[in-house]
Design a protein around this motif. Structure first.
Motif, PDB file in Angstrom:
ATOM      1  N   GLY A 150      -3.883   1.997  -8.679  1.00 24.13           N
ATOM      2  CA  GLY A 150      -3.919   1.624 -10.276  1.00 24.13           C
ATOM      3  C   GLY A 150      -2.743   0.358 -10.280  1.00 24.13           C
ATOM      4  O   GLY A 150      -3.220  -0.718 -10.943  1.00 24.13           O
ATOM      5  N   GLN A 151      -1.574   0.419  -9.523  1.00 27.65           N
ATOM      6  CA  GLN A 151      -0.802  -0.756  -9.688  1.00 27.65           C
ATOM      7  C   GLN A 151      -1.141  -1.923  -8.848  1.00 27.65           C
ATOM      8  O   GLN A 151      -1.132  -2.979  -9.305  1.00 27.65           O
ATOM      9  CB  GLN A 151       0.726  -0.177  -9.136  1.00 27.65           C
ATOM     10  CG  GLN A 151       1.367   0.795 -10.046  1.00 27.65           C
ATOM     11  CD  GLN A 151       2.548   1.339  -9.371  1.00 27.65           C
ATOM     12  OE1 GLN A 151       2.427   1.802  -8.084  1.00 27.65           O
ATOM     13  NE2 GLN A 151       3.637   1.400 -10.293  1.00 27.65           N
ATOM     14  N   LEU A 152      -1.880  -1.670  -7.680  1.00 25.06           N
ATOM     15  CA  LEU A 152      -2.286  -2.683  -6.952  1.00 25.06           C
ATOM     16  C   LEU A 152      -3.407  -3.441  -7.461  1.00 25.06           C
ATOM     17  O   LEU A 152      -3.694  -4.632  -7.689  1.00 25.06           O
ATOM     18  CB  LEU A 152      -2.945  -2.216  -5.647  1.00 25.06           C
ATOM     19  CG  LEU A 152      -1.812  -1.669  -4.606  1.00 25.06           C
ATOM     20  CD1 LEU A 152      -2.486  -0.934  -3.408  1.00 25.06           C
ATOM     21  CD2 LEU A 152      -1.045  -2.832  -4.325  1.00 25.06           C
ATOM     22  N   GLN A 153      -4.206  -2.636  -8.339  1.00 29.07           N
ATOM     23  CA  GLN A 153      -5.339  -3.283  -9.527  1.00 29.07           C
ATOM     24  C   GLN A 153      -4.807  -4.202 -10.322  1.00 29.07           C
ATOM     25  O   GLN A 153      -5.546  -5.296 -10.820  1.00 29.07           O
ATOM     26  CB  GLN A 153      -6.528  -2.363  -9.732  1.00 29.07           C
ATOM     27  CG  GLN A 153      -7.188  -1.644  -8.497  1.00 29.07           C
ATOM     28  CD  GLN A 153      -7.900  -0.382  -9.061  1.00 29.07           C
ATOM     29  OE1 GLN A 153      -7.611   0.189 -10.101  1.00 29.07           O
ATOM     30  NE2 GLN A 153      -9.148  -0.153  -8.296  1.00 29.07           N
ATOM     31  N   ARG A 154      -3.886  -3.659 -10.939  1.00 31.21           N
ATOM     32  CA  ARG A 154      -3.081  -4.453 -12.110  1.00 31.21           C
ATOM     33  C   ARG A 154      -2.676  -5.707 -11.636  1.00 31.21           C
ATOM     34  O   ARG A 154      -2.852  -6.662 -12.153  1.00 31.21           O
ATOM     35  CB  ARG A 154      -2.151  -3.480 -12.803  1.00 31.21           C
ATOM     36  CG  ARG A 154      -2.550  -2.589 -13.885  1.00 31.21           C
ATOM     37  CD  ARG A 154      -1.578  -1.712 -14.317  1.00 31.21           C
ATOM     38  NE  ARG A 154      -0.715  -2.632 -15.330  1.00 31.21           N
ATOM     39  CZ  ARG A 154       0.411  -2.521 -15.464  1.00 31.21           C
ATOM     40  NH1 ARG A 154       1.026  -1.383 -14.801  1.00 31.21           N
ATOM     41  NH2 ARG A 154       1.046  -3.288 -16.177  1.00 31.21           N
ATOM     42  N   LEU A 155      -2.004  -5.617 -10.562  1.00 29.37           N
ATOM     43  CA  LEU A 155      -1.392  -6.880  -9.959  1.00 29.37           C
ATOM     44  C   LEU A 155      -2.321  -7.838  -9.614  1.00 29.37           C
ATOM     45  O   LEU A 155      -2.238  -9.032  -9.934  1.00 29.37           O
ATOM     46  CB  LEU A 155      -0.680  -6.466  -8.613  1.00 29.37           C
ATOM     47  CG  LEU A 155      -0.056  -7.497  -7.705  1.00 29.37           C
ATOM     48  CD1 LEU A 155       1.140  -8.522  -8.809  1.00 29.37           C
ATOM     49  CD2 LEU A 155       0.797  -6.932  -6.503  1.00 29.37           C
ATOM     50  N   GLY A 156      -3.564  -7.389  -9.159  1.00 28.50           N
ATOM     51  CA  GLY A 156      -4.458  -8.323  -8.660  1.00 28.50           C
ATOM     52  C   GLY A 156      -5.093  -9.007  -9.704  1.00 28.50           C
ATOM     53  O   GLY A 156      -5.447 -10.232  -9.993  1.00 28.50           O
ATOM     54  N   LYS A 157      -5.526  -8.102 -11.083  1.00 27.60           N
ATOM     55  CA  LYS A 157      -5.918  -8.680 -11.987  1.00 27.60           C
ATOM     56  C   LYS A 157      -5.187  -9.657 -12.770  1.00 27.60           C
ATOM     57  O   LYS A 157      -5.479 -10.941 -13.348  1.00 27.60           O
ATOM     58  CB  LYS A 157      -6.215  -7.603 -13.195  1.00 27.60           C
ATOM     59  CG  LYS A 157      -7.685  -7.037 -12.781  1.00 27.60           C
ATOM     60  CD  LYS A 157      -7.815  -5.626 -13.794  1.00 27.60           C
ATOM     61  CE  LYS A 157      -8.724  -4.705 -13.101  1.00 27.60           C
ATOM     62  NZ  LYS A 157      -8.972  -3.559 -13.845  1.00 27.60           N
ATOM     63  N   GLN A 201       0.976  -1.218   0.156  1.00 30.08           N
ATOM     64  CA  GLN A 201      -0.060  -0.126   0.110  1.00 30.08           C
ATOM     65  C   GLN A 201       0.894   1.220   0.070  1.00 30.08           C
ATOM     66  O   GLN A 201       0.640   2.403  -0.664  1.00 30.08           O
ATOM     67  CB  GLN A 201      -0.943   0.002   1.412  1.00 30.08           C
ATOM     68  CG  GLN A 201      -1.758   1.358   1.195  1.00 30.08           C
ATOM     69  CD  GLN A 201      -2.800   1.305   2.426  1.00 30.08           C
ATOM     70  OE1 GLN A 201      -3.457   0.297   2.703  1.00 30.08           O
ATOM     71  NE2 GLN A 201      -2.733   2.390   3.166  1.00 30.08           N
ATOM     72  N   ALA A 202       2.008   1.108   0.681  1.00 29.94           N
ATOM     73  CA  ALA A 202       2.583   2.312   0.902  1.00 29.94           C
ATOM     74  C   ALA A 202       3.576   2.747  -0.425  1.00 29.94           C
ATOM     75  O   ALA A 202       3.756   3.755  -0.749  1.00 29.94           O
ATOM     76  CB  ALA A 202       3.640   2.173   1.909  1.00 29.94           C
ATOM     77  N   ASN A 203       3.820   1.771  -0.965  1.00 29.37           N
ATOM     78  CA  ASN A 203       4.831   1.909  -2.308  1.00 29.37           C
ATOM     79  C   ASN A 203       4.277   1.623  -3.682  1.00 29.37           C
ATOM     80  O   ASN A 203       5.100   1.845  -4.616  1.00 29.37           O
ATOM     81  CB  ASN A 203       6.008   0.797  -2.107  1.00 29.37           C
ATOM     82  CG  ASN A 203       6.956   1.074  -0.811  1.00 29.37           C
ATOM     83  OD1 ASN A 203       7.229   2.305  -0.558  1.00 29.37           O
ATOM     84  ND2 ASN A 203       7.135   0.035  -0.019  1.00 29.37           N
ATOM     85  N   LEU A 204       2.914   1.190  -3.754  1.00 27.80           N
ATOM     86  CA  LEU A 204       2.230   1.073  -5.007  1.00 27.80           C
ATOM     87  C   LEU A 204       1.110   1.908  -4.932  1.00 27.80           C
ATOM     88  O   LEU A 204       0.339   2.190  -3.949  1.00 27.80           O
ATOM     89  CB  LEU A 204       2.147  -0.263  -5.411  1.00 27.80           C
ATOM     90  CG  LEU A 204       3.168  -1.362  -5.596  1.00 27.80           C
ATOM     91  CD1 LEU A 204       2.627  -2.776  -5.707  1.00 27.80           C
ATOM     92  CD2 LEU A 204       4.061  -0.850  -6.709  1.00 27.80           C
ATOM     93  N   SER A 205       0.660   2.459  -6.323  1.00 32.99           N
ATOM     94  CA  SER A 205      -0.369   3.317  -6.456  1.00 32.99           C
ATOM     95  C   SER A 205      -1.700   2.335  -6.476  1.00 32.99           C
ATOM     96  O   SER A 205      -1.492   0.964  -6.445  1.00 32.99           O
ATOM     97  CB  SER A 205      -0.624   3.982  -7.683  1.00 32.99           C
ATOM     98  OG  SER A 205      -0.484   3.140  -9.036  1.00 32.99           O
TER      99      SER A 205
END
Length: 109
Positions: free
Chosen positions: A55-62, A49-53
């Motif tokens: 959007g980046q978290l969502q891309r990783l999840g997908k 959470q601290a180091n990714l946006s």
């Protein structure tokens, strides 16, 4: 090596991050459901959470949800699988932060 069961589920928890709970809380809860202890789950969730946006978290999840889509025997998701999924995205920061979180939180052997 610590294994996290349900390969498609462990990171799929990151996809709907935009819900009510903070991303770190959602990541941690999901990782705990798949076998990681609370302290390491909290650590990984907080670092991502601290180091990714968002959007980046969502891309990783997908990407994680699609990792073993259609696999009739998904087996387990290992820390290596987690890093592999992150590295397949065309965003080096995602792979770097997932690797750093896994290593820094003691998820890697």
């Amino acid at each position: 090596m610590k294994r996290i069961t349900s390969a498609t589920g462990a990171l799929a928890l990151l996809a709907p991050i935009a819900g009510c709970a903070a991303p770190a809380t959602r990541i941690s809860s999901g990782l705990q459901r798949y076998g990681l202890d609370q302290s390491r789950s909290d650590c990984v969730g907080g670092r991502l959470q601290a180091n990714l946006s968002l959007g980046q978290l969502q891309r990783l999840g997908k990407a994680a949800a699609a990792y073993r889509q259609g696999d009739t025997t998904p087996g387990v998701l290992t820390p290596s699988d987690l890093i592999r999924v992150a590295s397949e995205l065309r965003d080096p920061k995602i792979a770097l932060e997932v690797g750093k979180a896994a290593a820094g939180c003691g998820v890697l052997p």
